[in-house]
Scaffold this motif. Structure first.
Motif, PDB file in Angstrom:
ATOM      1  N   GLN A  11      32.458  16.063 -89.721  1.00  0.00           N
ATOM      2  CA  GLN A  11      32.823  15.248 -90.877  1.00  0.00           C
ATOM      3  C   GLN A  11      31.827  15.397 -92.024  1.00  0.00           C
ATOM      4  O   GLN A  11      32.194  15.272 -93.191  1.00  0.00           O
ATOM      5  CB  GLN A  11      32.895  13.769 -90.479  1.00  0.00           C
ATOM      6  CG  GLN A  11      34.022  13.416 -89.533  1.00  0.00           C
ATOM      7  CD  GLN A  11      33.991  11.953 -89.151  1.00  0.00           C
ATOM      8  OE1 GLN A  11      34.099  11.589 -87.992  1.00  0.00           O
ATOM      9  NE2 GLN A  11      33.832  11.092 -90.144  1.00  0.00           N
ATOM     10  N   GLN A  52      29.897   3.799 -81.210  1.00  0.00           N
ATOM     11  CA  GLN A  52      30.253   4.539 -82.413  1.00  0.00           C
ATOM     12  C   GLN A  52      30.031   6.019 -82.197  1.00  0.00           C
ATOM     13  O   GLN A  52      29.013   6.445 -81.674  1.00  0.00           O
ATOM     14  CB  GLN A  52      29.398   4.067 -83.598  1.00  0.00           C
ATOM     15  CG  GLN A  52      29.755   4.762 -84.903  1.00  0.00           C
ATOM     16  CD  GLN A  52      28.885   4.297 -86.052  1.00  0.00           C
ATOM     17  OE1 GLN A  52      27.989   3.490 -85.840  1.00  0.00           O
ATOM     18  NE2 GLN A  52      29.144   4.794 -87.244  1.00  0.00           N
ATOM     19  N   ARG A  53      31.009   6.832 -82.599  1.00  0.00           N
ATOM     20  CA  ARG A  53      30.904   8.276 -82.447  1.00  0.00           C
ATOM     21  C   ARG A  53      31.346   8.923 -83.747  1.00  0.00           C
ATOM     22  O   ARG A  53      32.518   8.876 -84.114  1.00  0.00           O
ATOM     23  CB  ARG A  53      31.764   8.757 -81.281  1.00  0.00           C
ATOM     24  CG  ARG A  53      31.772  10.268 -81.105  1.00  0.00           C
ATOM     25  CD  ARG A  53      32.743  10.668 -80.005  1.00  0.00           C
ATOM     26  NE  ARG A  53      32.908  12.109 -79.980  1.00  0.00           N
ATOM     27  CZ  ARG A  53      32.194  12.938 -79.214  1.00  0.00           C
ATOM     28  NH1 ARG A  53      31.268  12.446 -78.433  1.00  0.00           N
ATOM     29  NH2 ARG A  53      32.422  14.236 -79.240  1.00  0.00           N
ATOM     30  N   THR A  54      30.410   9.525 -84.449  1.00  0.00           N
ATOM     31  CA  THR A  54      30.706  10.182 -85.707  1.00  0.00           C
ATOM     32  C   THR A  54      30.640  11.685 -85.513  1.00  0.00           C
ATOM     33  O   THR A  54      29.591  12.222 -85.139  1.00  0.00           O
ATOM     34  CB  THR A  54      29.697   9.762 -86.798  1.00  0.00           C
ATOM     35  OG1 THR A  54      29.690   8.345 -86.915  1.00  0.00           O
ATOM     36  CG2 THR A  54      30.056  10.396 -88.133  1.00  0.00           C
ATOM     37  N   SER A  55      31.717  12.375 -85.746  1.00  0.00           N
ATOM     38  CA  SER A  55      31.756  13.819 -85.581  1.00  0.00           C
ATOM     39  C   SER A  55      30.870  14.486 -86.629  1.00  0.00           C
ATOM     40  O   SER A  55      30.930  14.163 -87.823  1.00  0.00           O
ATOM     41  CB  SER A  55      33.189  14.334 -85.717  1.00  0.00           C
ATOM     42  OG  SER A  55      33.208  15.742 -85.775  1.00  0.00           O
ATOM     43  N   GLU A 106      25.354  10.255 -83.871  1.00  0.00           N
ATOM     44  CA  GLU A 106      24.439   9.233 -83.337  1.00  0.00           C
ATOM     45  C   GLU A 106      23.416   9.839 -82.372  1.00  0.00           C
ATOM     46  O   GLU A 106      22.264   9.397 -82.305  1.00  0.00           O
ATOM     47  CB  GLU A 106      25.227   8.127 -82.645  1.00  0.00           C
ATOM     48  CG  GLU A 106      25.994   7.219 -83.587  1.00  0.00           C
ATOM     49  CD  GLU A 106      27.235   7.884 -84.181  1.00  0.00           C
ATOM     50  OE1 GLU A 106      27.695   7.439 -85.245  1.00  0.00           O
ATOM     51  OE2 GLU A 106      27.750   8.855 -83.569  1.00  0.00           O
TER      52      GLU A 106
END
Length: 374
Positions: free
Chosen positions: A39, A33-36, A136
């Motif tokens: 965002q 999982q990669r959350t910018s 993360e």
């Protein structure tokens, strides 16, 4: 006590799967999982990273959530210290797990408060990150920070986040309290005072040498599987040091107030010279009195490095170095937490290492220097 000691499997994971890949590849290939961060935006990021931080100190009237924190120390004196950790200068993400980095970033600041004979109570945390880091990754970093905050009972009361052109930068400010008569400075050592150190010396430096060697081995042969069982203590001292918050309590129980004190972050030789210069005294340091761990000695032999050279110059031990009057010797004699390693002299006599062969050698500062000079 919150612990996340390294096991062989855990270290192998970072050394074999994470270490030689650059951070971008690590994030893209190893973390599903990669959350910018973009965002969330700045305020959303702050809210996310600080949601688990509470308040435990009575002196914290207002922590995170306003333009500034509000503290009330009543009749206590306030001590403050700041450290900056820069990727590529102070740490290498090839083998430093982000959780451990967060923990260590807190420890190095708490150690400065301990070196004033004070109690750490609050910290602020500021980070600058590039777009190589997803949410993360920051979660891992702040998990380590939270673990250290819980271990040392410090409130996280604020800080800042910003972008970086490249790499990761961490700045932590530690705040502490003490009665006016408890605070110990670097400039109070007197002639004939005894020089005392806590714990053992040099292990953190040799832990770094082991990690650097395994990194180079992996670069040559990515299929290599490091066996780190023989280096557990040394690696732990490098990746997860502990500040000596216990020393203040121990000395109080023994009815001892040091005349001068400093923490060993830049190497024993450098710290002794700092004490001597600010106290205007000389010093004789005795080689045969240096406290060193058997595993440290064994690995020095393996690397063909002189153990005394490493013990007095290695740095990052985060032990406390202090001086006491000779009248207090009987109070610490035989105490496993303390080792008398020398004594102070007249300033005109200079600063020397007395070798096992009874040779007198001028002591030079060859420890860590943040500006890259000796």
């Amino acid at each position: 006590m919150v612990l996340f000691y390294l096991t062989k499997a855990f270290v192998s994971l970072y050394l074999c799967n994470f270490k030689i890949q650059n951070l971008k590849n690590m994030i893209e290939d190893k973390i599903p999982q990669r959350t910018s961060i973009a965002q969330l935006g700045e305020f959303g990021l702050i809210a996310h990273l600080t949601k688990n931080f509470g308040v435990s100190q009575l002196s914290t009237l207002k922590g995170i959530g306003d333009d500034a924190a509000v503290l009330d120390f009543k009749d206590k004196k306030v001590v403050i210290s700041t450290d900056l950790l820069v990727e590529g200068v102070h740490f290498d993400l090839a083998y430093v797990p982000l959780k451990h980095l967060g923990y260590k970033a807190v420890v190095v600041n708490v150690s400065d408060i301990c070196a004033m004979n004070a109690k750490a109570t609050q910290i602020t945390v500021s980070v600058a990150v590039s777009n190589r880091f997803p949410l993360e990754a920051l979660d891992e970093l702040f998990t380590g920070i939270a673990l250290a905050a819980d271990e040392y009972k410090v409130d996280v009361i604020g800080g800042d986040t910003t972008s970086s052109q490249k790499g990761l930068i961490i700045s932590i400010t530690a705040i502490g309290e003490a009665d006016a008569n408890e605070i110990v400075y670097r400039n109070g050592a007197k002639q004939t005072d005894l020089l005392v150190v806590t714990g053992d010396l040099g292990a953190a430096y040799m832990g770094l040498q082991v990690l650097e060697r395994e990194k180079q081995v992996f670069q040559v042969n990515p299929n290599s599987q490091p066996d780190l069982d023989a280096y557990t203590y040394l690696i732990e001292r490098q990746l997860k040091p502990e500040a000596r918050k216990d020393v203040r309590t121990l000395l109080h129980a023994l009815e001892i107030k040091p005349t001068a004190m400093i923490d060993i972050s830049d190497g024993l030789s450098s710290e002794i010279i700092h004490l001597c210069k600010q106290s205007q005294v000389g010093c004789n340091l005795y080689e045969d009195k240096l406290p060193i761990d058997p595993q440290f000695i064994s690995v020095c032999e393996e690397f063909q490095i002189d153990s005394t050279t490493v013990a007095i110059n290695g740095g990052e031990d985060y032990e406390l170095l202090f001086t006491i009057g000779m009248d207090d010797f009987d109070k610490i004699k035989g105490n496993p937490n303390f080792t008398v390693i020398g004594h102070m002299t007249q300033e005109s006599e200079g600063i020397h290492l007395i070798t096992r062969a009874d040779t007198k050698i001028p002591l030079k500062a060859r420890g860590w220097n943040a500006l890259g000079e000796e």
